[in-house]
Design a protein around this motif. Sequence first.
Motif, short mmCIF file in Angstrom:
data_model
loop_
_atom_site.label_atom_id
_atom_site.label_comp_id
_atom_site.label_asym_id
_atom_site.label_seq_id
_atom_site.Cartn_x
_atom_site.Cartn_y
_atom_site.Cartn_z
N ASN A 1 0.84 -1.20 0.00
CA ASN A 1 0.00 0.00 0.00
C ASN A 1 0.87 1.25 0.00
OD1 ASN A 1 -2.54 -1.37 0.07
ND2 ASN A 1 -1.96 -2.02 2.15
N GLU A 2 0.29 2.35 0.35
CA GLU A 2 1.03 3.61 0.25
C GLU A 2 2.20 3.68 1.24
OE1 GLU A 2 -0.20 8.34 0.14
OE2 GLU A 2 -1.75 6.78 0.15
N PRO B 1 -0.77 0.75 -5.46
CA PRO B 1 -0.80 -0.47 -4.67
C PRO B 1 -0.58 -1.69 -5.56
CG PRO B 1 -2.70 0.90 -4.18
CD PRO B 1 -2.07 1.46 -5.41
#
Lengths: 366, 366
Positions: free
Chosen positions: A284-285, A311
């Motif tokens: 994810n980020e 992502p």
Amino acid sequence: MKIIILKQDLLEAINIVQKAIMAKATLPVLEGIYIEADEKLKLIGNNFDFAIEYNLETDILEKGSIVINARMFGDIIRKLPDAPVSIEVSENNIVKIECLNSYFEIKGMDSSSYPLPPAYKNDISFTISQTSLKDLIRQTIFAVGSDENRKIMTGSLIEVENGEIKIVALDGFRMAVSNSIIKEDVSFKVVVPGKNMNEILRILETSDEDLTVSLSGNIISFVFNNCRISSNILDGEFMNYTSYIPTKFENVITVNTKDLIDSLERASLITSDDKRYPVKFSINENDMLVSSTADVGISKEQIKIENNGSPLMIGFNPRYFIDALKVISDEEIKISFTSSIGPCIITAIDHDKYLYLILPVRIRNN
Amino acid sequence: MKIIILKQDLLEAINIVQKAIMAKATLPVLEGIYIEADEKLKLIGNNFDFAIEYNLETDILEKGSIVINARMFGDIIRKLPDAPVSIEVSENNIVKIECLNSYFEIKGMDSSSYPLPPAYKNDISFTISQTSLKDLIRQTIFAVGSDENRKIMTGSLIEVENGEIKIVALDGFRMAVSNSIIKEDVSFKVVVPGKNMNEILRILETSDEDLTVSLSGNIISFVFNNCRISSNILDGEFMNYTSYIPTKFENVITVNTKDLIDSLERASLITSDDKRYPVKFSINENDMLVSSTADVGISKEQIKIENNGSPLMIGFNPRYFIDALKVISDEEIKISFTSSIGPCIITAIDHDKYLYLILPVRIRNN
């Protein structure tokens, strides 16, 4: 032949040349160490594919040569007290070993039947510190293939060009590339059997002293201190490894090396190296979920990352990641992903001394 | 069940109880650790012949019990960060393990099917320091027999009488006896399986803290710190070992322990544990020639001794001597010989805390 030599000096020589001797050979002479007393004392181990010659200064009271079973000779010398050892060869190749109160008599073998390795030649050569070469081998050796049907992959490529040495190993699922600078401007490209590279790795010391790598015909030699190691090279064309390295990436993350190793090792406890169960990265980020699912249970763990892209979800054999991460000394690394089914590469953040490429494993949707 | 416990405390408990768990059992539950959270946390490993119970204080948030595969549980806990671990059992015996960011879910087993060891009873007991018991076992364990047809010899005799504990092991070729003083005046005589004694040896620490040895029926228990180890005892009559110890000797020598070990180890290189080739002692007035002869060669070595009797020539399996000499801490020892074909005994010069008896091997004249 008669010599007097310090136990420790002799033992060091035996320990090194022993690495080139087969434990079980068809002919007894091939399980032996060739010993020659002339100007210096010379010990040789040779298994045709790989030879080690070790020279040392000592008291030569009588010139001559003999072959002694390596295991027995090593065991005896190892157990002797730390004192000068006298070795004398008498009639019928009987070897008398004396050290303080200890006396041994063992059967030697005629040295004329020993297959000596070809004389050393040096057509192209360069120098590199022992430490640097040791590092280059250590950083790549684990990726050497073991499939004898794809012989060329069971070797390490040594590529020397433009003042640089590169060592490359790949097994079809992953690749390791490591490089260093050299002073000389020579160029060659040979593939050395992985098992010989492994032995060289074990002999090299962490030392700034230079060693000379030289090539002549199909033999590569490594010469340092009192030691000369020669290895045959593998026939055939090594893969054009640069063509496998992707240049376009969907996202690039940075992550703490140790955090990722620890996570992967814990996830592997569930998958137990069973290739049916990859470890899954859900990127994810600002974090990545490292998870695994198998019959025995599940594991999951969130680790912090920096991600400059979108992502991504991708699965890997955790062993391939762990092998590479364990030889990296940088605290943080960069992992660049092409897609959820394409190769990813591991590189350093601020230098390009190594590159690891790993192919993903397809994950089932669940 | 729900508990919170420090990783290191839990790991220590697992490492200890694991020693009583079979790696391959017919029923999965027998490969598991029984865990019970009540007033304390209790872990149990049991293989019917040998059981270990370990109690420790921790946060019990919810009482209950479960059985978890020992290998998997140990592997997971070992790899966790050094931090508090939460273990929670939910429906269907699913075990959730959490530690910082790490999360595992594994399948547990119903604790009702676990064969709990019989409740602890203490009919006769005495105390001894952990160190003393550890020493007694270490000094005798190597002489335990391995022939399952002579079952009683595969155990160690523990004989307690007149404020003294004796441990005796013998395999038909040699015997080891070791003793120590205890405070209590109790008496019993039991034979404990050698493999259990070996595990106990590995669990005991070098510590002056007392442990309690107690006997009830055919179970002997060792209780110390948080740990209770119980072992079945072997049926049958142990040999009347004192009758084997000779009292009349042809000669008694004193020799430096380390010199003799070193000599024997060198001589063994030639005989290679082959029973056809004993090591020969040629005992003279002030020295002893330790020699061996085999197909590969010969060895000989003179060591200094003091001999109060006549010259003697005698052969031994060197392994039997080395095993005994290696657990002796005295710098010098006494060896008493009955004849060139009778047993010899090794004892200390100034105390009688141990005795080793070794039978000779007949040597060929040459």
